[in-house]
Scaffold this motif. Structure first.
Motif, PDB file in Angstrom:
ATOM      1  N   PRO A  10       0.823  -1.213   0.000  1.00  0.00           N
ATOM      2  CA  PRO A  10       0.000   0.000   0.000  1.00  0.00           C
ATOM      3  C   PRO A  10       0.854   1.260   0.000  1.00  0.00           C
ATOM      4  O   PRO A  10       1.977   1.274   0.460  1.00  0.00           O
ATOM      5  CB  PRO A  10      -0.791  -0.123   1.316  1.00  0.00           C
ATOM      6  N   VAL A  11       0.271   2.336  -0.495  1.00  0.00           N
ATOM      7  CA  VAL A  11       0.969   3.621  -0.558  1.00  0.00           C
ATOM      8  C   VAL A  11       1.110   4.199   0.845  1.00  0.00           C
ATOM      9  O   VAL A  11       0.205   4.108   1.658  1.00  0.00           O
ATOM     10  CB  VAL A  11       0.178   4.601  -1.445  1.00  0.00           C
ATOM     11  N   LEU A  12       2.253   4.798   1.125  1.00  0.00           N
ATOM     12  CA  LEU A  12       2.430   5.561   2.351  1.00  0.00           C
ATOM     13  C   LEU A  12       2.040   7.003   2.053  1.00  0.00           C
ATOM     14  O   LEU A  12       2.594   7.642   1.167  1.00  0.00           O
ATOM     15  CB  LEU A  12       3.890   5.519   2.810  1.00  0.00           C
ATOM     16  N   GLU A  13       1.082   7.530   2.780  1.00  0.00           N
ATOM     17  CA  GLU A  13       0.668   8.900   2.564  1.00  0.00           C
ATOM     18  C   GLU A  13       1.798   9.849   2.957  1.00  0.00           C
ATOM     19  O   GLU A  13       2.665   9.518   3.751  1.00  0.00           O
ATOM     20  CB  GLU A  13      -0.582   9.206   3.397  1.00  0.00           C
ATOM     21  N   ARG A  43       6.077   6.002  -1.612  1.00  0.00           N
ATOM     22  CA  ARG A  43       5.670   4.679  -2.076  1.00  0.00           C
ATOM     23  C   ARG A  43       6.850   3.697  -2.036  1.00  0.00           C
ATOM     24  O   ARG A  43       7.319   3.240  -3.084  1.00  0.00           O
ATOM     25  CB  ARG A  43       5.123   4.767  -3.495  1.00  0.00           C
ATOM     26  N   PRO A  44       7.371   3.368  -0.863  1.00  0.00           N
ATOM     27  CA  PRO A  44       8.422   2.347  -0.808  1.00  0.00           C
ATOM     28  C   PRO A  44       7.854   0.997  -1.167  1.00  0.00           C
ATOM     29  O   PRO A  44       6.665   0.727  -0.955  1.00  0.00           O
ATOM     30  CB  PRO A  44       8.877   2.394   0.654  1.00  0.00           C
ATOM     31  N   GLN A  45       8.662   0.151  -1.732  1.00  0.00           N
ATOM     32  CA  GLN A  45       8.253  -1.203  -2.058  1.00  0.00           C
ATOM     33  C   GLN A  45       8.859  -2.161  -1.038  1.00  0.00           C
ATOM     34  O   GLN A  45      10.035  -2.061  -0.704  1.00  0.00           O
ATOM     35  CB  GLN A  45       8.677  -1.563  -3.474  1.00  0.00           C
ATOM     36  N   ALA A 146      13.353  -3.369   1.564  1.00  0.00           N
ATOM     37  CA  ALA A 146      12.611  -2.141   1.262  1.00  0.00           C
ATOM     38  C   ALA A 146      13.378  -1.339   0.226  1.00  0.00           C
ATOM     39  O   ALA A 146      14.604  -1.193   0.320  1.00  0.00           O
ATOM     40  CB  ALA A 146      12.408  -1.305   2.523  1.00  0.00           C
ATOM     41  N   VAL A 147      12.677  -0.813  -0.771  1.00  0.00           N
ATOM     42  CA  VAL A 147      13.257   0.059  -1.792  1.00  0.00           C
ATOM     43  C   VAL A 147      12.411   1.327  -1.819  1.00  0.00           C
ATOM     44  O   VAL A 147      11.177   1.251  -1.834  1.00  0.00           O
ATOM     45  CB  VAL A 147      13.266  -0.613  -3.179  1.00  0.00           C
ATOM     46  N   ALA A 148      13.068   2.488  -1.813  1.00  0.00           N
ATOM     47  CA  ALA A 148      12.329   3.746  -1.737  1.00  0.00           C
ATOM     48  C   ALA A 148      13.041   4.835  -2.524  1.00  0.00           C
ATOM     49  O   ALA A 148      14.196   4.690  -2.930  1.00  0.00           O
ATOM     50  CB  ALA A 148      12.158   4.167  -0.275  1.00  0.00           C
ATOM     51  N   ALA A 149      12.354   5.954  -2.701  1.00  0.00           N
ATOM     52  CA  ALA A 149      12.920   7.102  -3.409  1.00  0.00           C
ATOM     53  C   ALA A 149      13.739   7.994  -2.489  1.00  0.00           C
ATOM     54  O   ALA A 149      14.433   8.891  -2.952  1.00  0.00           O
ATOM     55  CB  ALA A 149      11.797   7.925  -4.048  1.00  0.00           C
ATOM     56  N   THR A 150      13.659   7.759  -1.179  1.00  0.00           N
ATOM     57  CA  THR A 150      14.429   8.506  -0.190  1.00  0.00           C
ATOM     58  C   THR A 150      15.047   7.513   0.783  1.00  0.00           C
ATOM     59  O   THR A 150      14.695   6.333   0.769  1.00  0.00           O
ATOM     60  CB  THR A 150      13.527   9.484   0.592  1.00  0.00           C
ATOM     61  N   PRO A 151      15.965   7.953   1.654  1.00  0.00           N
ATOM     62  CA  PRO A 151      16.542   7.037   2.635  1.00  0.00           C
ATOM     63  C   PRO A 151      15.469   6.267   3.400  1.00  0.00           C
ATOM     64  O   PRO A 151      14.458   6.819   3.822  1.00  0.00           O
ATOM     65  CB  PRO A 151      17.338   7.969   3.545  1.00  0.00           C
ATOM     66  N   VAL A 152      15.718   4.975   3.567  1.00  0.00           N
ATOM     67  CA  VAL A 152      14.720   4.078   4.144  1.00  0.00           C
ATOM     68  C   VAL A 152      15.423   3.083   5.063  1.00  0.00           C
ATOM     69  O   VAL A 152      16.584   2.734   4.858  1.00  0.00           O
ATOM     70  CB  VAL A 152      13.954   3.343   3.010  1.00  0.00           C
ATOM     71  N   GLY A 153      14.721   2.655   6.080  1.00  0.00           N
ATOM     72  CA  GLY A 153      15.220   1.612   6.962  1.00  0.00           C
ATOM     73  C   GLY A 153      14.118   0.617   7.231  1.00  0.00           C
ATOM     74  O   GLY A 153      12.942   0.984   7.348  1.00  0.00           O
ATOM     75  N   VAL A 154      14.476  -0.659   7.330  1.00  0.00           N
ATOM     76  CA  VAL A 154      13.491  -1.693   7.606  1.00  0.00           C
ATOM     77  C   VAL A 154      14.072  -2.638   8.648  1.00  0.00           C
ATOM     78  O   VAL A 154      15.287  -2.840   8.726  1.00  0.00           O
ATOM     79  CB  VAL A 154      13.108  -2.453   6.309  1.00  0.00           C
ATOM     80  N   ASP A 155      13.213  -3.197   9.493  1.00  0.00           N
ATOM     81  CA  ASP A 155      13.680  -4.144  10.503  1.00  0.00           C
ATOM     82  C   ASP A 155      12.617  -5.193  10.767  1.00  0.00           C
ATOM     83  O   ASP A 155      11.415  -4.876  10.800  1.00  0.00           O
ATOM     84  CB  ASP A 155      14.031  -3.431  11.807  1.00  0.00           C
ATOM     85  N   VAL A 156      13.047  -6.436  10.952  1.00  0.00           N
ATOM     86  CA  VAL A 156      12.160  -7.532  11.333  1.00  0.00           C
ATOM     87  C   VAL A 156      12.837  -8.300  12.456  1.00  0.00           C
ATOM     88  O   VAL A 156      14.044  -8.530  12.418  1.00  0.00           O
ATOM     89  CB  VAL A 156      11.837  -8.456  10.132  1.00  0.00           C
ATOM     90  N   GLU A 157      12.065  -8.663  13.473  1.00  0.00           N
ATOM     91  CA  GLU A 157      12.597  -9.350  14.647  1.00  0.00           C
ATOM     92  C   GLU A 157      11.591 -10.374  15.156  1.00  0.00           C
ATOM     93  O   GLU A 157      10.376 -10.179  15.020  1.00  0.00           O
ATOM     94  CB  GLU A 157      12.875  -8.349  15.790  1.00  0.00           C
ATOM     95  N   ALA A 245       8.943  -3.228  10.918  1.00  0.00           N
ATOM     96  CA  ALA A 245       8.589  -1.830  10.678  1.00  0.00           C
ATOM     97  C   ALA A 245       9.466  -1.259   9.584  1.00  0.00           C
ATOM     98  O   ALA A 245      10.553  -1.782   9.287  1.00  0.00           O
ATOM     99  CB  ALA A 245       8.744  -0.999  11.961  1.00  0.00           C
ATOM    100  N   VAL A 246       8.999  -0.158   8.983  1.00  0.00           N
ATOM    101  CA  VAL A 246       9.759   0.556   7.960  1.00  0.00           C
ATOM    102  C   VAL A 246       9.710   2.045   8.264  1.00  0.00           C
ATOM    103  O   VAL A 246       8.693   2.559   8.738  1.00  0.00           O
ATOM    104  CB  VAL A 246       9.201   0.276   6.547  1.00  0.00           C
ATOM    105  N   ALA A 247      10.829   2.727   8.043  1.00  0.00           N
ATOM    106  CA  ALA A 247      10.927   4.179   8.208  1.00  0.00           C
ATOM    107  C   ALA A 247      11.409   4.785   6.900  1.00  0.00           C
ATOM    108  O   ALA A 247      12.353   4.274   6.289  1.00  0.00           O
ATOM    109  CB  ALA A 247      11.893   4.528   9.343  1.00  0.00           C
ATOM    110  N   VAL A 248      10.775   5.861   6.463  1.00  0.00           N
ATOM    111  CA  VAL A 248      11.117   6.528   5.209  1.00  0.00           C
ATOM    112  C   VAL A 248      11.296   8.014   5.480  1.00  0.00           C
ATOM    113  O   VAL A 248      10.462   8.640   6.145  1.00  0.00           O
ATOM    114  CB  VAL A 248      10.019   6.342   4.136  1.00  0.00           C
TER     115      VAL A 248
END
Length: 259
Positions: A10-13, A43-45, A146-157, A245-248
């Motif tokens: 889904p799109v991130l607003e 819109r990160p993937q 995660a792939v994004a148009a700006t710096p992005v971080g993803v984590d799973v635990e 979680a993901v941070a953009v």
């Protein structure tokens, strides 16, 4: 919608993220990936890589996809399950990036950005001179890309046990500690994992990682994350027993866009 729904995340607003995002299941090799739509503003993937589904083919294709340093790193894992997850995660990342760039996965060049804290080249991984930003996280049996148009971080635990929860109590913000303490004991491990993945996703997006004190930023222990200034933050739906979680990063105008 199924967790393994093949449709894009889904799109991130631009101002408020969906509370929970659904990743796309990465198909095992030799299946080709669909043509990339390209991550647009907000819109990160997100791609989910289950080790059980990829282990056999990742081991077979790793010598054709990964570089010598990655193959050597895989051999350093003592536990076969850890080695398998590493190979699945890194083969998957090369496939996703190669698909976006229109090149063979093995030719994707990954470097390290300068650390925001000290300036040394051990910050977040980047594509040299590339328009894409990406992040990778894996734990036993599961990986997220995660792939994004700006710096992005993803984590799973994995959700921790009660003992781990006690040992890690000092990494949360005082307000998060109060929120966790207000929950029934049975609910605290999952809520703590929610807090931790939000923090680590944000710190990875900054490029600092655990070089920063995670207790200084408030991301919230409740269902809706509290994003630090200049960032968008969302939880990701992952299999039971895990949190993610993901941070953009947002741009100065309040949306997201290229650097």
């Amino acid at each position: 919608m199924s967790l393994l729904d093949p449709r894009p995340s889904p799109v991130l607003e631009s101002a408020v993220l969906e509370s929970v995002l659904l990743p796309t299941a990465l198909p095992p090799l030799p299946a080709a990936l669909p043509p990339p739509a390209g991550p647009g503003p907000g819109r990160p993937q997100l791609w989910l890589v289950a080790t059980a589904a990829h282990e056999e083919t990742a081991a077979r294709y790793a010598p054709l996809v990964l570089g010598p340093a990655e193959l050597a790193r895989a051999e350093e894992f003592r536990r076969p399950t850890d080695r398998a997850t590493y190979l699945c995660a890194h083969v998957g990342l090369r496939r996703v990036l190669g698909n976006h760039l229109g090149v063979a996965p093995r030719t994707v060049s990954v470097a390290r950005a300068p650390c925001p804290g000290c300036g040394e080249p051990h910050g977040r991984p980047v594509l040299p001179d590339g328009p894409l930003h990406f992040s990778l996280s894996h734990c036993e049996g599961l990986s997220l890309i995660a792939v994004a148009a700006t710096p992005v971080g993803v984590d799973v635990e994995p959700v921790p046990d009660a003992r781990t929860l006690l040992e890690a109590a000092d990494v949360v913000h005082p307000l998060e500690a109060a929120e966790l303490a207000a929950l029934a004991p049975a609910l605290r491990p999952a809520a703590f994992a929610r807090v931790w993945t939000r923090k680590e996703a944000y710190l990875k997006g900054l490029g600092i990682g655990l070089g920063a004190d995670p207790s200084t930023e408030y991301v919230g222990a409740g269902p809706a994350p509290a994003a630090p200034g200049g960032w968008l933050l969302a939880d990701i739906a992952v299999p039971s027993g895990h949190r993610a979680a993901v941070a953009v990063r947002r741009d100065e105008a309040g949306g997201t866009g290229p650097d």
